[in-house]
Scaffold this active site. Structure first.
Site, PDB file in Angstrom:
ATOM      1  CG  HIS A  28      -1.870  -1.049   1.396  1.00 15.68           C
ATOM      2  ND1 HIS A  28      -1.837  -1.966   2.423  1.00 15.68           N
ATOM      3  CD2 HIS A  28      -2.953  -1.368   0.648  1.00 15.68           C
ATOM      4  CE1 HIS A  28      -2.860  -2.798   2.303  1.00 15.68           C
ATOM      5  NE2 HIS A  28      -3.553  -2.465   1.229  1.00 15.68           N
ATOM      6  N   GLY A 138      -2.751  -1.669  -7.309  1.00 13.39           N
ATOM      7  CA  GLY A 138      -1.653  -2.627  -7.346  1.00 13.39           C
ATOM      8  C   GLY A 138      -1.893  -3.703  -8.400  1.00 13.39           C
ATOM      9  CE  LYS A 140      -1.352  -9.964  -3.017  1.00 12.19           C
ATOM     10  NZ  LYS A 140      -2.768  -9.914  -2.826  1.00 12.19           N
TER      11      LYS A 140
HETATM   12  P1  AMP Z   1      -6.500  -3.650  -0.488  1.00  6.58           P
HETATM   13  O1  AMP Z   1      -6.364  -2.861   0.764  1.00  6.58           O
HETATM   14  O2  AMP Z   1      -6.091  -5.082  -0.344  1.00  6.58           O
HETATM   15  O3  AMP Z   1      -7.847  -3.474  -1.157  1.00  6.58           O
HETATM   16  O4  AMP Z   1      -5.444  -3.052  -1.500  1.00  6.58           O
HETATM   17  C1  AMP Z   1      -5.436  -1.677  -1.815  1.00  6.58           C
HETATM   18  C2  AMP Z   1      -4.537  -1.482  -3.005  1.00  6.58           C
HETATM   19  O5  AMP Z   1      -3.219  -1.915  -2.683  1.00  6.58           O
HETATM   20  C3  AMP Z   1      -4.993  -2.312  -4.212  1.00  6.58           C
HETATM   21  O6  AMP Z   1      -4.847  -1.525  -5.384  1.00  6.58           O
HETATM   22  C4  AMP Z   1      -4.033  -3.478  -4.198  1.00  6.58           C
HETATM   23  O7  AMP Z   1      -3.814  -4.041  -5.478  1.00  6.58           O
HETATM   24  C5  AMP Z   1      -2.767  -2.820  -3.682  1.00  6.58           C
HETATM   25  N1  AMP Z   1      -1.862  -3.820  -3.109  1.00  6.58           N
HETATM   26  C6  AMP Z   1      -2.172  -4.787  -2.211  1.00  6.58           C
HETATM   27  N2  AMP Z   1      -1.090  -5.559  -1.961  1.00  6.58           N
HETATM   28  C7  AMP Z   1      -0.076  -5.074  -2.728  1.00  6.58           C
HETATM   29  C8  AMP Z   1       1.293  -5.447  -2.926  1.00  6.58           C
HETATM   30  N3  AMP Z   1       1.836  -6.472  -2.282  1.00  6.58           N
HETATM   31  N4  AMP Z   1       2.028  -4.720  -3.787  1.00  6.58           N
HETATM   32  C9  AMP Z   1       1.474  -3.663  -4.467  1.00  6.58           C
HETATM   33  N5  AMP Z   1       0.191  -3.268  -4.315  1.00  6.58           N
HETATM   34  C10 AMP Z   1      -0.573  -3.964  -3.460  1.00  6.58           C
END
Ligand code: AMP
Length: 274
Positions: A28, A138, A140
């Site tokens: 993040h 991300g 990911k």
């Molecule tokens: P989330 O809180 O899981 O919904 O993720 C929020 C954002 O962070 C989303 O755009 C995810 O794709 C990104 N994200 C989560 N994990 C990673 C990671 N390991 N590397 C890069 N971006 C990430």
């Protein structure tokens, strides 16, 4: 809509936006840093979106580290943290339905019915509130990124959607908020996902046939009693359609989902076929 967003726009200041569900980690923070590099003002949202969870247990157990998250964002210099309440976003259960073609029918789309519809609704609401110039996602969550690109085009939000590389632990494990729910052994067992994805890419680049490579890789994961494989697939970078023959110079992704200790982990590797 933030009054401040309109003020920033009137002052010709660009707004970069990073939507998250909190329990922030280095992945993040890399998005927030990139947004800070490219914009005058950065907004990070923290909202665990109930309507994108197809599994109620996953929603109830989703990690919450709000105080730590706010401290991390302040330390980094993020300008605004937007934490909408569940009530303010969902006075009633949304009824709209989005369709994303093949993206609804493969991988995350096939295994998490309704998930991308919930993502599309919340991202639309967040975009209307924040009015960003650029939004950071991300890779990911590659399929989510492709869905958001489609949503942005189809609904004419006019936001620049920026995809950011996956950040990993030294071990290769992709950072994920759900890793917080894993024991030390669980974290070690989860490594099989990134190592299998790497092996698949190596074999494909060495000229092995897709079908055999995927079958061998699936068998390899299935032999590990501590994890269960949900899917392992290779798709193109348009809508993750399955690939039977690679085109030279085109990019593809090998994507997988596994379960470890009742936690679902996803990961992918993007590669170019030479
Ligand atoms: P989330 O809180 O899981 O919904 O993720 C929020 C954002 O962070 C989303 O755009 C995810 O794709 C990104 N994200 C989560 N994990 C990673 C990671 N390991 N590397 C890069 N971006 C990430």
């Amino acid at each position: 809509m933030f009054q401040s967003s309109l003020n920033y726009k009137a002052d010709k200041k660009s707004i970069g936006f990073v939507p998250t569900m909190g329990a922030l980690h280095k992945g993040h923070l890399s998005l927030v840093r990139k947004a800070m590099d490219q914009n005058d003002i950065v907004v990070t949202s923290i909202f665990v979106n109930p309507i994108q969870f197809n599994d109620p247990g996953d929603y109830e157990n989703y990690p919450n580290t709000m105080e730590k998250d706010l401290a991390l964002l302040e330390e980094l210099g993020c300008d605004i943290v937007f934490c909408p309440s569940r009530e303010s976003f969902y006075q009633e259960q949304p009824k709209s339905g989005f369709g994303f073609g093949n993206l609804d029918h493969v991988m995350e789309g096939a295994n998490r019915p309704g998930h991308f519809n919930g993502v599309a609704i919340v991202v639309s609401k967040l975009f209307h509130s924040v009015l960003p110039d650029r939004a950071y996602f991300g890779l990911k969550d590659l399929q989510q990124f492709l869905v958001i690109e489609r949503l942005n085009k189809d609904l004419g939000f006019g936001v620049e959607i920026v995809g950011c590389p996956t950040v990993r632990e030294e071990s290769g494990l992709a950072f994920s908020s759900r890793n917080l729910r894993l024991s030390k052994e669980g974290l070690e067992n989860g490594l099989i996902l990134s190592s299998t994805l790497s092996l698949v890419v190596q074999k494909i680049l060495a000229g092995k046939r897709v079908k055999e490579v995927l079958t061998d890789a699936r068998v390899m994961v299935a032999q590990n009693n501590n994890v269960s494989l949900e899917y392992l697939e290779i798709g193109d970078m348009v809508d993750l359609s399955p690939v039977s023959k690679f085109k030279n110079g085109s990019r593809y992704a090998v994507c997988g989902a596994i379960w470890v200790e009742d936690v679902r982990l996803i990961d992918n590797l993007i590669f170019e076929f030479p």
